[in-house]
Scaffold this motif. Structure first.
Motif, PDB file in Angstrom:
ATOM      1  N   ARG A  14       2.973  -6.413  -4.395  1.00  0.00           N
ATOM      2  CA  ARG A  14       2.237  -7.502  -3.749  1.00  0.00           C
ATOM      3  C   ARG A  14       2.932  -8.822  -4.033  1.00  0.00           C
ATOM      4  O   ARG A  14       3.310  -9.082  -5.161  1.00  0.00           O
ATOM      5  CB  ARG A  14       0.816  -7.588  -4.299  1.00  0.00           C
ATOM      6  CG  ARG A  14      -0.038  -6.396  -4.001  1.00  0.00           C
ATOM      7  CD  ARG A  14      -1.387  -6.502  -4.728  1.00  0.00           C
ATOM      8  NE  ARG A  14      -2.055  -7.762  -4.528  1.00  0.00           N
ATOM      9  CZ  ARG A  14      -3.071  -7.945  -3.680  1.00  0.00           C
ATOM     10  NH1 ARG A  14      -3.522  -6.939  -2.976  1.00  0.00           N
ATOM     11  NH2 ARG A  14      -3.632  -9.127  -3.558  1.00  0.00           N
ATOM     12  N   TRP A  15       3.076  -9.632  -3.004  1.00  0.00           N
ATOM     13  CA  TRP A  15       3.565 -10.989  -3.158  1.00  0.00           C
ATOM     14  C   TRP A  15       2.373 -11.896  -2.898  1.00  0.00           C
ATOM     15  O   TRP A  15       1.780 -11.866  -1.821  1.00  0.00           O
ATOM     16  CB  TRP A  15       4.684 -11.297  -2.167  1.00  0.00           C
ATOM     17  CG  TRP A  15       5.964 -10.617  -2.500  1.00  0.00           C
ATOM     18  CD1 TRP A  15       7.022 -11.151  -3.179  1.00  0.00           C
ATOM     19  CD2 TRP A  15       6.350  -9.277  -2.171  1.00  0.00           C
ATOM     20  NE1 TRP A  15       8.029 -10.225  -3.296  1.00  0.00           N
ATOM     21  CE2 TRP A  15       7.644  -9.059  -2.675  1.00  0.00           C
ATOM     22  CE3 TRP A  15       5.718  -8.228  -1.490  1.00  0.00           C
ATOM     23  CZ2 TRP A  15       8.316  -7.855  -2.531  1.00  0.00           C
ATOM     24  CZ3 TRP A  15       6.386  -7.027  -1.347  1.00  0.00           C
ATOM     25  CH2 TRP A  15       7.671  -6.854  -1.868  1.00  0.00           C
ATOM     26  N   ALA A  49       0.231 -12.679   0.252  1.00  0.00           N
ATOM     27  CA  ALA A  49       1.121 -13.157   1.306  1.00  0.00           C
ATOM     28  C   ALA A  49       1.718 -11.970   2.062  1.00  0.00           C
ATOM     29  O   ALA A  49       1.865 -12.005   3.269  1.00  0.00           O
ATOM     30  CB  ALA A  49       2.227 -14.018   0.715  1.00  0.00           C
ATOM     31  N   ARG A  50       2.080 -10.926   1.323  1.00  0.00           N
ATOM     32  CA  ARG A  50       2.566  -9.688   1.937  1.00  0.00           C
ATOM     33  C   ARG A  50       2.557  -8.595   0.883  1.00  0.00           C
ATOM     34  O   ARG A  50       2.455  -8.867  -0.308  1.00  0.00           O
ATOM     35  CB  ARG A  50       3.955  -9.866   2.548  1.00  0.00           C
ATOM     36  CG  ARG A  50       5.056 -10.115   1.543  1.00  0.00           C
ATOM     37  CD  ARG A  50       6.376 -10.411   2.253  1.00  0.00           C
ATOM     38  NE  ARG A  50       7.403 -10.716   1.300  1.00  0.00           N
ATOM     39  CZ  ARG A  50       8.424  -9.932   1.015  1.00  0.00           C
ATOM     40  NH1 ARG A  50       8.554  -8.769   1.625  1.00  0.00           N
ATOM     41  NH2 ARG A  50       9.326 -10.286   0.132  1.00  0.00           N
ATOM     42  N   ASP A  51       2.653  -7.369   1.336  1.00  0.00           N
ATOM     43  CA  ASP A  51       2.715  -6.257   0.396  1.00  0.00           C
ATOM     44  C   ASP A  51       3.568  -5.146   0.983  1.00  0.00           C
ATOM     45  O   ASP A  51       3.875  -5.135   2.170  1.00  0.00           O
ATOM     46  CB  ASP A  51       1.332  -5.741   0.009  1.00  0.00           C
ATOM     47  CG  ASP A  51       0.571  -5.117   1.159  1.00  0.00           C
ATOM     48  OD1 ASP A  51       0.964  -5.306   2.320  1.00  0.00           O
ATOM     49  OD2 ASP A  51      -0.421  -4.436   0.892  1.00  0.00           O
ATOM     50  N   LYS A  52       3.952  -4.245   0.113  1.00  0.00           N
ATOM     51  CA  LYS A  52       4.752  -3.099   0.538  1.00  0.00           C
ATOM     52  C   LYS A  52       4.342  -1.915  -0.331  1.00  0.00           C
ATOM     53  O   LYS A  52       4.296  -2.017  -1.552  1.00  0.00           O
ATOM     54  CB  LYS A  52       6.241  -3.395   0.360  1.00  0.00           C
ATOM     55  CG  LYS A  52       7.128  -2.249   0.786  1.00  0.00           C
ATOM     56  CD  LYS A  52       8.587  -2.619   0.742  1.00  0.00           C
ATOM     57  CE  LYS A  52       9.389  -1.472   1.322  1.00  0.00           C
ATOM     58  NZ  LYS A  52      10.745  -1.868   1.665  1.00  0.00           N
TER      59      LYS A  52
END
Length: 67
Positions: A14-15, A49-52
């Motif tokens: 996670r960002w 903000a974004r995740d992967k």
């Protein structure tokens, strides 16, 4: 009876980011003083903000059950 079983490992990266910092918060952060940086962290909230997601799994194993 028999089943197949495999171990699956999920890892979620996670960002998280804050809203824009004030000039005062930027000055405090740039000092490198951990106490001042802690003050800044207390003043802000982090949001995703974004995740992967990464997935890894083992080869299935045969499990035989006597029933």
């Amino acid at each position: 009876m028999a089943i197949l079983r495999k171990l699956v490992t999920y890892t979620d990266y996670r960002w998280e980011e804050t809203e824009k910092l004030t000039l005062e918060q930027i000055k405090k952060w740039k000092t490198g003083d951990e106490d001042l940086q802690e003050e800044v962290m207390d003043e802000v909230e982090f949001e995703l903000a974004r995740d992967k997601v990464l997935e890894d799994h083992d080869w299935p194993e045969l499990i035989e059950k006597n029933e």
